[in-house]
Design a protein around this motif. Structure first.
Motif, PDB file in Angstrom:
ATOM      1  N   SER A   1       0.832  -1.199   0.000  1.00  0.00           N
ATOM      2  CA  SER A   1       0.000   0.000   0.000  1.00  0.00           C
ATOM      3  C   SER A   1       0.869   1.253   0.000  1.00  0.00           C
ATOM      4  N   PRO A   2       0.700   2.139  -0.981  1.00  0.00           N
ATOM      5  CA  PRO A   2       1.469   3.397  -0.966  1.00  0.00           C
ATOM      6  C   PRO A   2       1.156   4.260   0.248  1.00  0.00           C
ATOM      7  N   GLN A   3      -0.072   4.154   0.765  1.00  0.00           N
ATOM      8  CA  GLN A   3      -0.417   4.942   1.948  1.00  0.00           C
ATOM      9  C   GLN A   3       0.400   4.510   3.162  1.00  0.00           C
ATOM     10  N   ASP A   4       0.604   3.186   3.305  1.00  0.00           N
ATOM     11  CA  ASP A   4       1.402   2.708   4.431  1.00  0.00           C
ATOM     12  C   ASP A   4       2.865   3.126   4.291  1.00  0.00           C
ATOM     13  N   ILE A   5       3.374   3.116   3.060  1.00  0.00           N
ATOM     14  CA  ILE A   5       4.751   3.580   2.851  1.00  0.00           C
ATOM     15  C   ILE A   5       4.877   5.055   3.210  1.00  0.00           C
ATOM     16  N   GLN A   6       3.864   5.834   2.848  1.00  0.00           N
ATOM     17  CA  GLN A   6       3.887   7.257   3.180  1.00  0.00           C
ATOM     18  C   GLN A   6       3.814   7.466   4.690  1.00  0.00           C
ATOM     19  N   LYS A   7       3.018   6.644   5.371  1.00  0.00           N
ATOM     20  CA  LYS A   7       2.948   6.745   6.831  1.00  0.00           C
ATOM     21  C   LYS A   7       4.295   6.425   7.465  1.00  0.00           C
ATOM     22  N   LEU A   8       4.960   5.397   6.936  1.00  0.00           N
ATOM     23  CA  LEU A   8       6.270   5.042   7.469  1.00  0.00           C
ATOM     24  C   LEU A   8       7.285   6.148   7.217  1.00  0.00           C
ATOM     25  N   ASP A   9       7.220   6.767   6.035  1.00  0.00           N
ATOM     26  CA  ASP A   9       8.112   7.893   5.750  1.00  0.00           C
ATOM     27  C   ASP A   9       7.845   9.067   6.688  1.00  0.00           C
TER      28      ASP A   9
ATOM     29  N   GLU B   1       4.826  -1.800  13.457  1.00  0.00           N
ATOM     30  CA  GLU B   1       3.510  -2.269  13.037  1.00  0.00           C
ATOM     31  C   GLU B   1       3.239  -1.914  11.579  1.00  0.00           C
ATOM     32  N   ILE B   2       3.646  -0.713  11.166  1.00  0.00           N
ATOM     33  CA  ILE B   2       3.449  -0.324   9.766  1.00  0.00           C
ATOM     34  C   ILE B   2       4.293  -1.194   8.840  1.00  0.00           C
ATOM     35  N   PHE B   3       5.543  -1.438   9.227  1.00  0.00           N
ATOM     36  CA  PHE B   3       6.415  -2.275   8.402  1.00  0.00           C
ATOM     37  C   PHE B   3       5.898  -3.715   8.354  1.00  0.00           C
ATOM     38  N   LYS B   4       5.351  -4.187   9.453  1.00  0.00           N
ATOM     39  CA  LYS B   4       4.777  -5.540   9.462  1.00  0.00           C
ATOM     40  C   LYS B   4       3.570  -5.615   8.547  1.00  0.00           C
TER      41      LYS B   4
END
Length: 403
Positions: free
Chosen positions: A318-326, A346-349
């Motif tokens: 999910s691009p949204q999860d990658i953006q959250k991690l960034d 948790e986001i990386f998992k």
């Protein structure tokens, strides 16, 4: 290889052990057997003696002129002709205590020339061994019940040699003061407290003086880094877990020295994801690899944009999860803080959930589904009728409660 050594590797108990030094008991041995036992004992005793010279003599040994060239020309000469079961005493019995006992003043003159010769060779040897074993796993040659005993023995021997070599790399890169901690962390039957302790050590390990010298040497740096990264996805959970504890401090040190390139950074992230895909089914490996993945992403992502290309190759990412991690990484105020935020983990998992492997026992498991059953109406219980005393006869109640 002696039959006793084969049984020990395969976990087969020796029902009638033979003591070759006991002359009181007659033994039906051929001259070939006696010669084989004699050569085996001589080989083992030599490396035990060499392994004890470092702790026993100390500086008097390491300051000898020509010590490093002499070891390279004798102990580490013609290693390609030495089988794995003979290479194990060199790694475990001699090299590990030899590195631990060396004073820092002789790192550059003694340890570095020896490891410059040994580390690149071990990387090539283990890589070829694991490539062959991986092919056996892919073809089902080892998992099959009819598998050849020699193939099983070779796979077991390669696993054992790899684990012992990881211990030597740990001593060389981080130090031998807490070497027992890594062994305890590698036990797959450890409880939750020990798992948390191991993960905290993953976040706090620092490269030693000898490790810094090895990583700054062009002859050893590449062999060390590539061997650790490939060990993450080798078919051995304990070796992968041992490598996990070494990758983070090594990459952190190389990043601080500005020794990483975009290609190397992408390869590091790819190897971590490959380790998750293969060993993510195990709880201890999954937790450590997730922590390692977050650390690698946090270190490499701000400088190397191509890390996003690696993450986008994950299925259903999910691009949204990658953006959250960034965003979580950008909001980090202390860049030198090694503790991994729980939200980042948790986001990386969630990002790598589709990538994590599952055990064979869970692949085709049928989920238990209980349908809503109709309510079972039970008939009301009828109370027994109360008999009333209408006859007026005395049944003794007055005498019972009479004071």
């Amino acid at each position: 290889m002696l039959e006793v050594d084969k049984n020990n590797l395969l976990g087969i108990g020796n029902l009638s052990p033979i003591d070759v030094l006991d002359l009181t008991k007659p033994k039906a041995q051929t001259p070939q057997d006696r010669m084989q036992h004699f050569l085996s004992m001589v080989h083992d005793f030599c490396y035990h003696i060499l392994g004890n010279t470092g702790p026993s003599f100390g500086r008097d040994l390491y300051q000898l002129q020509g010590l490093a060239p002499g070891l390279v020309a004798s102990v580490f000469d013609n290693l390609e002709y030495i089988p794995d079961y003979r290479l194990r005493p060199i790694v475990r019995v001699f090299l590990k205590p030899f590195i631990c006992s060396c004073p820092p003043a002789f790192y550059e003159t003694v340890i570095l020339p020896v490891l410059t010769h040994f580390f690149p060779y071990m990387f090539v040897r283990l890589s070829s061994k694991w490539q062959y074993i991986t092919q056996l796993y892919d073809s089902g040659g080892i998992d099959d019940e009819q598998a050849d005993t020699q193939e099983v023995l070779e796979a077991t021997l390669t696993r054992t040699l790899t684990r012992e070599y990881m211990d030597v790399m740990k001593v060389a890169l981080i130090g031998g003061a807490s070497s027992g901690e890594l062994d305890r962390a590698a036990d797959m039957d450890q409880d939750m407290d020990r798992t948390e302790t191991s993960r905290s050590s993953l976040q706090s390990e620092v490269i030693s003086e000898l490790g810094s010298l090895l990583l700054r040497s062009e002859a050893t740096c590449q062999a060390i880094l590539l061997c650790l990264l490939r060990a993450l996805s080798w078919h051995d959970t304990i070796a992968s877990l041992k490598a996990t504890f070494l990758v983070a401090p090594v990459v952190r040190h190389l990043f601080s020295d500005h020794s990483l390139t975009p290609q190397v950074a992408a390869h590091i992230m790819t190897c971590v994801l490959q380790g998750l895909a293969l060993h993510g089914q195990h709880e201890a490996n999954q937790g450590s690899l997730l922590v390692l993945g977050v650390q690698m992403y946090e270190i490499l992502r701000p400088k190397f944009i191509n890390i996003l290309e690696v993450m986008n190759q994950i299925p259903n990412c999910s691009p949204q999860d990658i953006q959250k991690l960034d965003d979580k990484i950008l909001m980090s105020t202390c860049k030198t803080h090694n503790k991994v935020d729980k939200n980042k983990k948790e986001i990386f998992k969630r990002l790598t959930n589709q990538l994590v492997g599952r055990s064979v026992g869970q692949l085709f498991r049928k989920e238990v589904q209980i349908a809503d059953l109709p309510r079972l109406e039970l008939p009301n219980k009828q109370k027994p009728p109360i008999e009333e005393n209408t006859s007026g006869q005395d049944i003794g109640l007055c005498r019972l409660f009479k004071t």
